[in-house]
Design an enzyme around this catalytic site. Structure first.
Site, PDB file in Angstrom:
ATOM      1  N   ASP A   1     130.597   6.126  18.991  1.00 49.14           N
ATOM      2  CA  ASP A   1     131.342   7.117  18.194  1.00 49.14           C
ATOM      3  C   ASP A   1     132.819   6.764  18.076  1.00 49.14           C
ATOM      4  OD1 ASP A   1     128.956   8.415  17.893  1.00 49.14           O
ATOM      5  OD2 ASP A   1     129.400  10.065  19.254  1.00 49.14           O
TER       6      ASP A   1
ATOM      7  N   ASP B   1     126.285   8.586  26.018  1.00 50.30           N
ATOM      8  CA  ASP B   1     125.853   8.590  24.624  1.00 50.30           C
ATOM      9  C   ASP B   1     125.094   7.299  24.325  1.00 50.30           C
ATOM     10  OD1 ASP B   1     125.841   8.867  21.779  1.00 50.30           O
ATOM     11  OD2 ASP B   1     127.791   9.867  21.831  1.00 50.30           O
TER      12      ASP B   1
ATOM     13  N   HIS C   1     125.560   6.134  21.409  1.00 51.05           N
ATOM     14  CA  HIS C   1     126.509   5.579  20.433  1.00 51.05           C
ATOM     15  C   HIS C   1     127.930   5.615  20.980  1.00 51.05           C
ATOM     16  CE1 HIS C   1     123.183   7.759  18.402  1.00 51.05           C
ATOM     17  NE2 HIS C   1     123.115   6.650  17.668  1.00 51.05           N
TER      18      HIS C   1
ATOM     19  N   HIS D   1     130.896  12.341  12.940  1.00 43.95           N
ATOM     20  CA  HIS D   1     130.433  12.404  14.346  1.00 43.95           C
ATOM     21  C   HIS D   1     130.322  11.008  14.962  1.00 43.95           C
ATOM     22  CE1 HIS D   1     125.716  11.961  13.974  1.00 43.95           C
ATOM     23  NE2 HIS D   1     126.340  11.146  13.158  1.00 43.95           N
TER      24      HIS D   1
ATOM     25  N   ASP E   1     126.302  13.490  25.078  1.00 42.29           N
ATOM     26  CA  ASP E   1     125.500  13.572  23.855  1.00 42.29           C
ATOM     27  C   ASP E   1     124.049  13.476  24.298  1.00 42.29           C
ATOM     28  OD1 ASP E   1     124.017  12.950  21.520  1.00 42.29           O
ATOM     29  OD2 ASP E   1     125.803  12.097  20.573  1.00 42.29           O
TER      30      ASP E   1
ATOM     31  N   GLU F   1     124.860  17.650  20.168  1.00 40.37           N
ATOM     32  CA  GLU F   1     123.815  17.045  19.326  1.00 40.37           C
ATOM     33  C   GLU F   1     122.388  17.513  19.608  1.00 40.37           C
ATOM     34  OE1 GLU F   1     124.314  15.133  16.624  1.00 40.37           O
ATOM     35  OE2 GLU F   1     126.414  14.449  16.847  1.00 40.37           O
TER      36      GLU F   1
ATOM     37  N   HIS G   1     128.823  15.715  17.422  1.00 39.18           N
ATOM     38  CA  HIS G   1     129.790  15.139  18.372  1.00 39.18           C
ATOM     39  C   HIS G   1     131.204  14.968  17.800  1.00 39.18           C
ATOM     40  CE1 HIS G   1     129.399  12.740  22.412  1.00 39.18           C
ATOM     41  NE2 HIS G   1     130.317  13.669  22.465  1.00 39.18           N
TER      42      HIS G   1
ATOM     43  N   ASP H   1     121.585  12.565  22.900  1.00 32.21           N
ATOM     44  CA  ASP H   1     120.857  11.371  22.468  1.00 32.21           C
ATOM     45  C   ASP H   1     121.053  10.182  23.409  1.00 32.21           C
ATOM     46  OD1 ASP H   1     123.147   9.863  21.668  1.00 32.21           O
ATOM     47  OD2 ASP H   1     122.963  10.484  19.572  1.00 32.21           O
TER      48      ASP H   1
HETATM   49  N1  LIG Z   1     127.280  11.432  17.574  1.00 30.79           N
HETATM   50  C1  LIG Z   1     126.351  10.666  17.044  1.00 30.79           C
HETATM   51  N2  LIG Z   1     125.107  10.996  17.096  1.00 30.79           N
HETATM   52  N3  LIG Z   1     126.758   9.535  16.422  1.00 30.79           N
HETATM   53  C2  LIG Z   1     125.921   8.636  15.747  1.00 30.79           C
HETATM   54  C3  LIG Z   1     126.727   7.604  15.029  1.00 30.79           C
HETATM   55  C4  LIG Z   1     125.872   6.604  14.328  1.00 30.79           C
HETATM   56  C5  LIG Z   1     126.648   5.497  13.609  1.00 30.79           C
HETATM   57  N4  LIG Z   1     127.287   4.618  14.539  1.00 30.79           N
HETATM   58  C6  LIG Z   1     127.666   6.094  12.652  1.00 30.79           C
HETATM   59  O1  LIG Z   1     128.829   5.905  12.820  1.00 30.79           O
HETATM   60  O2  LIG Z   1     127.270   6.728  11.707  1.00 30.79           O
END
Ligand SMILES: NC(=[NH2+])NCCC[C@H](N)C(=O)O
Length: 496
Positions: free
Chosen positions: A300, A296, A298, A313, A420, A465, A273, A422
């Site tokens: 991010d 998502d 998250h 990411h 994303d 992802e 991402h 996820d």
């Molecule tokens: N694009 C994603 N899957 N991001 C996951 C990020 C997980 C965590 N918040 C980090 O900064 O490492």
């Protein structure tokens, strides 16, 4: 297209052909179609009285524009539409009608008026390439109406994994395409442009050769950027592969903006991402008023000051917004140790206002990120909100929120959807690098895509992802299939 054909044969340009302006009828109505006869364009546009012809002839440029090849070929196209329509729809009746004819004009009066004010109209996503690029003092013709029917999606395949440590996410786009995505989109009626996946090897090569004299010794190999750092791309603070990620996203931004400026819809297949730094910069370059819907688990939105993992990411949104935590870290970065190493991310402009993004599906937000979301008043619908209001209400609230900030209330605000995989529950999409339980169901994910498509405002789409190296074969197949169907839903596939 039959509706368009009728308008054309009666000497009208519609000037606002878009998906929202077609009303489907519940059942086919009987329609009467006249035999086809294409009047010479000159006859169509010239008013009957000689007095008027005199005034029209005083615009020689106009006359040339009207009589050039482009306009003559309209009659050809119109004839073909008529022929096909006869083959496919004879006896089928009238199934839909055009609405919103308020921009439409009878060609005679219209051409004369436009010679003076150069006004163009339409919905940007559907307007012809010619208009988007040179709208000044041009005459909007039936040819531009026709182009509004043709939709091109440009697939930007990004086999890239440098924003996180797990290998395999770079295989995501390859698997999505091998699963038949191109064909599936063609079946939905899209003109699909795909010239192979982007190769980021050159970037690695330039970075490594330009830093040949760097003082730090090699710490890894060029082929494995995801787990070990290279001498040409040492971490900044704990940020991993910063130069590689930066360069790749810079290239993606150019490619996405190039497609968008041609009136095409860029569909970026990741990849991790971090690539959204590129896709969203590209979209906003072409459609500066666009808002982002980020789906998502998250947020991010970590900055260099808050990230605990150092995986970029988890940070793209903070770079797009130009948040302070990054400025500090980069100004602290002491270049003098390795004068040949570049400072990454200098190209990114803070194009994304905190009020121009809405999140849906969040459920794993770091504590530093929670503070950033709060401090900047960023709109986020977590899984708690999805449980509370239901997905239908959440998406409406997200769209209303973006449109409330619309600087031009007469037009729907263009939307970039960054999805994303996820965001979905791991039981639905297991093969992804950072799965989090309690996610969106299969239908909730698809509903978001379907509803955004219905707005007619989609101008950019990311699917990120998908990592086909994680989990077993069945899970990989399942995740890739879900990825393809999310894209189809966002590009117009309906259940009925
Ligand atoms: N694009 C994603 N899957 N991001 C996951 C990020 C997980 C965590 N918040 C980090 O900064 O490492």
């Amino acid at each position: 297209m039959l509706g368009w054909l009728d308008l054309y044969q009666h000497g009208f340009v519609h000037r606002d052909i878009s998906i929202g302006n077609i009303l489907k009828l519940k059942s086919a109505a009987t329609a009467f179609r006249r035999d086809f006869s294409a009047l010479p364009v000159r006859n169509l546009i010239l008013p009957s009285s000689t007095k008027d012809i005199g005034s029209l002839n005083s615009f020689p440029e106009l006359i040339t524009a009207i009589e050039n090849d482009k306009h003559r070929s309209i009659a050809d196209i119109a004839y073909k539409i008529h022929k096909h329509a006869q083959e496919f729809t004879s006896g089928a009746g009238c199934k839909a009608i055009w609405t919103d004819g308020d921009m439409g004009e009878g060609m005679a009066g219209y051409f004369k008026r436009l010679a003076h004010d150069g006004t163009v109209s339409g919905t940007p996503q559907f307007m012809s390439k010619w208009f988007l690029n040179e709208s000044k003092n041009k005459i909007q013709s039936p040819a531009d109406d026709i182009e509004s029917f043709l939709w091109t999606v440009s697939i930007v395949g990004c086999p890239f994994s440098g924003g996180q440590p797990k290998i395999g996410v770079d295989e995501g786009p390859i698997h999505l395409v091998e699963a038949g995505l191109v064909n599936q989109l063609q079946e939905l009626g899209w003109n699909v442009k795909f010239d192979g996946h982007h190769q980021f090897e050159d970037i690695k090569y330039t970075l490594s050769s330009s830093s040949a004299t760097a003082s730090s010794p090699a710490a890894g190999t060029d082929s494995d950027t995801s787990t070990t750092s290279n001498h040409w791309d040492p971490p900044i603070g704990i940020l991993k592969n910063p130069r590689l990620v930066s360069r790749v996203c810079e290239e993606v931004a150019k490619v996405v903006s190039g497609h968008a400026k041609k009136g095409e819809l860029p569909l970026t297949l990741g990849g991790d991402h971090s690539l959204a730094m590129g896709t969203i910069s590209g979209t906003l370059d072409a459609h500066p008023r666009a808002g982002v819907i980020w789906v998502d688990a998250h947020a991010d939105i970590n900055t260099a000051a808050t990230t605990e993992s150092g995986n970029i990411h988890g940070m793209p949104v903070s770079f797009l917004m130009g948040l302070d935590g990054n400025h500090q870290a980069f100004s602290d970065f002491n270049k003098s140790n390795s004068p040949s190493l570049e400072t990454p991310f200098a190209w990114i402009k803070p194009v994304l206002k905190p009020s121009s993004i809405v999140y849906i599906g969040l459920r794993d937000v770091d504590s530093g990120e929670k503070k950033i979301l709060k401090d900047n008043g960023i709109k986020a619908f977590s899984m708690h909100d999805v449980d509370r209001y239901g997905i239908g209400k959440v998406v409406e609230m997200a769209l209303d929120y973006l449109n409330a900030d619309n600087t031009n209330p007469d037009e729907v605000r263009p939307i970039h959807l960054s999805f994303d995989v996820d965001a979905l529950d791991p039981s639905v999409a297991p093969s992804t690098g950072t799965p989090v339980r309690g996610g969106l169901t299969f239908r909730e994910g698809h509903y978001i895509c379907e509803r955004i498509w219905e707005t007619g405002a989609l101008v950019g789409l990311d699917l990120m992802e998908v990592n086909p190296s994680l989990e077993d074969d069945v899970s990989v197949k399942q995740t890739v299939a879900v990825g393809c169907s999310l894209v189809r839903a966002a590009l117009g596939e309906t259940l009925l």
